[in-house]
Design a protein around this motif. Sequence first.
Motif, mmCIF file in Angstrom:
data_model
loop_
_atom_site.group_PDB
_atom_site.id
_atom_site.type_symbol
_atom_site.label_atom_id
_atom_site.label_comp_id
_atom_site.label_asym_id
_atom_site.label_seq_id
_atom_site.Cartn_x
_atom_site.Cartn_y
_atom_site.Cartn_z
ATOM 1 N N GLN A 72 17.395 14.712 -2.892
ATOM 2 C CA GLN A 72 16.296 15.394 -3.549
ATOM 3 C C GLN A 72 15.875 14.638 -4.806
ATOM 4 O OE1 GLN A 72 17.154 19.463 -4.351
ATOM 5 N NE2 GLN A 72 15.060 19.998 -4.880
ATOM 6 N N GLY A 73 14.593 14.436 -4.951
ATOM 7 C CA GLY A 73 14.043 13.642 -6.049
ATOM 8 C C GLY A 73 13.373 12.378 -5.545
ATOM 9 N N MET A 74 13.775 11.899 -4.371
ATOM 10 C CA MET A 74 13.172 10.686 -3.833
ATOM 11 C C MET A 74 11.712 10.914 -3.438
ATOM 12 S SD MET A 74 16.515 9.357 -1.688
ATOM 13 C CE MET A 74 15.562 8.329 -0.577
ATOM 14 N N SER A 75 11.358 12.124 -3.062
ATOM 15 C CA SER A 75 9.950 12.413 -2.745
ATOM 16 C C SER A 75 9.071 12.250 -3.975
ATOM 17 C CB SER A 75 9.810 13.828 -2.172
ATOM 18 O OG SER A 75 10.248 14.797 -3.109
ATOM 19 N N ASP A 76 9.624 12.538 -5.160
ATOM 20 C CA ASP A 76 8.875 12.339 -6.407
ATOM 21 C C ASP A 76 8.571 10.867 -6.634
ATOM 22 O OD1 ASP A 76 8.436 14.843 -8.144
ATOM 23 O OD2 ASP A 76 10.480 15.102 -7.426
ATOM 24 N N LEU A 77 9.515 10.004 -6.270
ATOM 25 C CA LEU A 77 9.298 8.571 -6.456
ATOM 26 C C LEU A 77 8.288 8.020 -5.462
ATOM 27 C CD1 LEU A 77 12.989 7.353 -7.016
ATOM 28 C CD2 LEU A 77 11.341 8.192 -8.695
ATOM 29 N N LEU A 78 8.245 8.602 -4.269
ATOM 30 C CA LEU A 78 7.363 8.084 -3.224
ATOM 31 C C LEU A 78 5.917 8.505 -3.405
ATOM 32 C CD1 LEU A 78 6.753 6.707 -0.510
ATOM 33 C CD2 LEU A 78 7.585 8.796 0.637
ATOM 34 N N SER A 79 5.658 9.703 -3.890
ATOM 35 C CA SER A 79 4.284 10.233 -3.857
ATOM 36 C C SER A 79 3.271 9.357 -4.594
ATOM 37 C CB SER A 79 4.262 11.678 -4.374
ATOM 38 O OG SER A 79 4.748 11.770 -5.694
ATOM 39 N N PRO A 80 3.528 8.853 -5.813
ATOM 40 C CA PRO A 80 2.540 7.962 -6.436
ATOM 41 C C PRO A 80 2.384 6.645 -5.678
ATOM 42 C CG PRO A 80 4.046 8.844 -8.082
ATOM 43 C CD PRO A 80 4.637 9.147 -6.747
ATOM 44 N N ILE A 81 3.478 6.138 -5.118
ATOM 45 C CA ILE A 81 3.402 4.882 -4.364
ATOM 46 C C ILE A 81 2.514 5.053 -3.141
ATOM 47 C CG2 ILE A 81 4.749 3.269 -2.959
ATOM 48 C CD1 ILE A 81 7.082 3.668 -4.867
ATOM 49 N N MET A 125 -0.815 2.863 -2.385
ATOM 50 C CA MET A 125 -0.830 1.921 -1.267
ATOM 51 C C MET A 125 -1.718 2.379 -0.123
ATOM 52 S SD MET A 125 0.968 -0.264 -2.723
ATOM 53 C CE MET A 125 0.808 -1.488 -1.424
ATOM 54 N N GLU A 126 -1.850 3.687 0.049
ATOM 55 C CA GLU A 126 -2.717 4.257 1.088
ATOM 56 C C GLU A 126 -2.371 3.730 2.471
ATOM 57 O OE1 GLU A 126 -6.494 3.059 -0.593
ATOM 58 O OE2 GLU A 126 -6.866 5.124 -1.210
ATOM 59 N N ASN A 127 -1.118 3.346 2.678
ATOM 60 C CA ASN A 127 -0.696 2.795 3.956
ATOM 61 C C ASN A 127 0.781 3.100 4.145
ATOM 62 O OD1 ASN A 127 0.704 0.324 5.448
ATOM 63 N ND2 ASN A 127 -1.376 0.497 6.264
ATOM 64 N N GLU A 128 1.128 3.599 5.308
ATOM 65 C CA GLU A 128 2.487 4.042 5.587
ATOM 66 C C GLU A 128 3.499 2.911 5.463
ATOM 67 O OE1 GLU A 128 4.759 6.356 9.291
ATOM 68 O OE2 GLU A 128 2.651 5.749 9.438
ATOM 69 N N VAL A 129 3.202 1.763 6.060
ATOM 70 C CA VAL A 129 4.150 0.648 6.069
ATOM 71 C C VAL A 129 4.336 0.078 4.667
ATOM 72 C CG1 VAL A 129 4.595 -1.670 6.944
ATOM 73 C CG2 VAL A 129 3.662 0.090 8.473
ATOM 74 N N ASP A 130 3.233 -0.204 3.986
ATOM 75 C CA ASP A 130 3.320 -0.780 2.643
ATOM 76 C C ASP A 130 4.005 0.174 1.673
ATOM 77 O OD1 ASP A 130 2.023 -3.032 3.559
ATOM 78 O OD2 ASP A 130 0.034 -2.304 2.989
ATOM 79 N N ALA A 131 3.698 1.471 1.801
ATOM 80 C CA ALA A 131 4.334 2.449 0.922
ATOM 81 C C ALA A 131 5.841 2.491 1.166
ATOM 82 C CB ALA A 131 3.721 3.830 1.141
ATOM 83 N N PHE A 132 6.245 2.394 2.426
ATOM 84 C CA PHE A 132 7.681 2.421 2.739
ATOM 85 C C PHE A 132 8.403 1.256 2.082
ATOM 86 C CE2 PHE A 132 11.198 0.799 5.274
ATOM 87 C CZ PHE A 132 12.034 1.894 5.297
ATOM 88 N N TRP A 133 7.884 0.042 2.252
ATOM 89 C CA TRP A 133 8.601 -1.116 1.723
ATOM 90 C C TRP A 133 8.535 -1.184 0.203
ATOM 91 C CZ3 TRP A 133 12.179 -2.981 4.513
ATOM 92 C CH2 TRP A 133 12.077 -2.956 5.909
ATOM 93 N N CYS A 134 7.509 -0.617 -0.391
ATOM 94 C CA CYS A 134 7.500 -0.497 -1.860
ATOM 95 C C CYS A 134 8.536 0.526 -2.315
ATOM 96 C CB CYS A 134 6.105 -0.111 -2.350
ATOM 97 S SG CYS A 134 4.908 -1.467 -2.322
ATOM 98 N N LEU A 135 8.684 1.616 -1.544
ATOM 99 C CA LEU A 135 9.731 2.582 -1.868
ATOM 100 C C LEU A 135 11.105 1.923 -1.787
ATOM 101 C CD1 LEU A 135 10.769 5.493 -2.389
ATOM 102 C CD2 LEU A 135 10.789 5.800 0.101
#
Length: 636
Positions: free
Chosen positions: A420-429, A433-443
């Motif tokens: 819990q808390g990792m969703s907070d880190l992902l949402s701005p990314i 990025m507006e893209n599933e793949v790019d957002a994942f690897w940035c996360l």
Amino acid sequence: MLTGNPRKRRRTSARSTTLAVNLTGRLSVPPMLVSTSHSRSHPVLASQDGGFDAQLDWKAVEESNFEVQGSEGAGQPTWGTVSFHRSAAETVASPESVNFHAKKNRYAINFSLSELKSIRRSSPSLGWSYLLFVLKDGATLPALHFHEGGSKAMMKAMEKFVSITRSPHDNRLFTVTPNDTEALSRSFDELQLFGESSGDLVSKFFRDPYTTTLGGFSKVTNFLRDTLIAPNGHPTQRPPDEMADLLSEELPGLDIQPTENEFDLITRASLGPRPDVERRQPVGPEQWKNHQDGEGRITSIPLLREAIFRGGLHASLRKEVWPFLLEYYKWDSTHKDRLELRKRKEDDYFRMKLQWKSITEDQESRFTELRDRRSLIEKDVNRTDRTHPFFEGEQNPSLTLLYDILMTYCMYNFDLGYVQGMSDLLSPILMVMENEVDAFWCLVGFMDRVHHNFETDQQGMKTQLIQLQTLVHFLDPQMYTYLESKESANMYFCFRWLLIQFKREFSFPDIMRLWEVHWTDYLCQNFHLLLCMAILDTEKSAMMDNYLGFNEILKHINDLSLHIDVEEILKKAEGIYIQIAECKDIPKPIRDILAIKSERDADNGTSATESADSGGSARSADSSIEIVPDQEETTF
């Protein structure tokens, strides 16, 4: 032998056993046999009012007149016994206890662990280990010797009842804290870490940390169980005279001056004035373009990092630049390199996504860990930034992407999984990025930086709280003393800041600016701790002038959310760093935290962190003990 004013000695409860020490000289005994009574009822959960009070009881054994009971038989060397027991109830015998036939020995020590302030270990060059116990009333007991080892085992046994933490300033000094479950629960409530009341969360956590309402946050809070929770469940309050002693003992360069206030004023001996810092304009498209060669390689990387650090990025550039800052792309890669890399990463992502997508309900019924993680992610996705336009409304496709990326991260890093808390880190990314793949690897890149915040042993979070405490201690001793007088020097109220990198303290545009500045790693190591210091410095007057107590400090910090000026905090944090870096004699713990080279390190071309890794450590003077390198290492 006892020292100090007997009238100042306190008892933690009416049932506490009076400290009884009758020593005529230094003890010299073989290894200690450590045993714990009432092992089936964990003392951390016991109430002091119910009669539980951990006692340390040492008795010397006459070699010619004792028997050792247990499977080892009588072929053992001479033992002393250390037991922890109820002060007013019968002590449960250890299966390996020593049966004494001799008359009562005069070499005996008995005191309550709740009265213990600190422990100092010996320098083992003498041929054996010994411990010095310092009590809260100022009494220092004579050295307890361990000629054939055992001091480490003894301290580990004591950790079941109190928190023992190695001082960051002296490897041989350990501070002892009877931690506070009530303070912990209040911290959770005020900081809204879990979005619900935490009245019984702590007790539930002890029984089953992975299936309680803490959910995935259990990994995050393991260190609170191990390090921050008190055995008696009541707030602890150190007397003011004790605070000054601790502060002067641990950090060099501090001058303690008694005042008429309720706490001591500590002045900084060599810390100069803080400079004013100006921020620059964000890096724009033209400036970014000027830092690329004909094939797309990034040039003058240090200058670009500095420019981003001092001004951030124009919003239109974040989608392109964040992958570099988060090490998804390498700075020296070409356009072609990045296209090829992205294609491979895309294949990797969808392969991992297919792994959890293809698991049937029947399989999942026998896959408890995945089922629990899926349930927790579903709950968190449904409450992450739902008021922001990018995530608001039902059936929002952004929520589906958020869910899919987090589930796929579980397959990428199954040891860590979802916390819990990792969703907070992902949402701005994801929004950038507006893209599933790019957002994942940035996360993935972001988690590589902060994974220690979420790991089971929680050494990372524990270390950061200690480091922040050390910085406050050095930079503003007056505020530190005030926080300690209000039971807040443990820095619980900064837990959320550190855990999710200030995500809930700033608006989306502001947290994007703060993160990209921090990701440059331009100024120093642990810049986020200086950001904490900048916020605390800004709020110092509000806390101290209004005499805010423990609850009020928590509430005040929580109410700062979305009311902090990000540019002012960035300026102040940089000013604090310059102020420290220009100090003539920076204490080694501060140099290590910020990775600032000393003059000697600079001459030798060695960084402060390298020096620390090579075995260097800050040691305070001890007039009665020779200071030599430690022989017996511990993890305390």
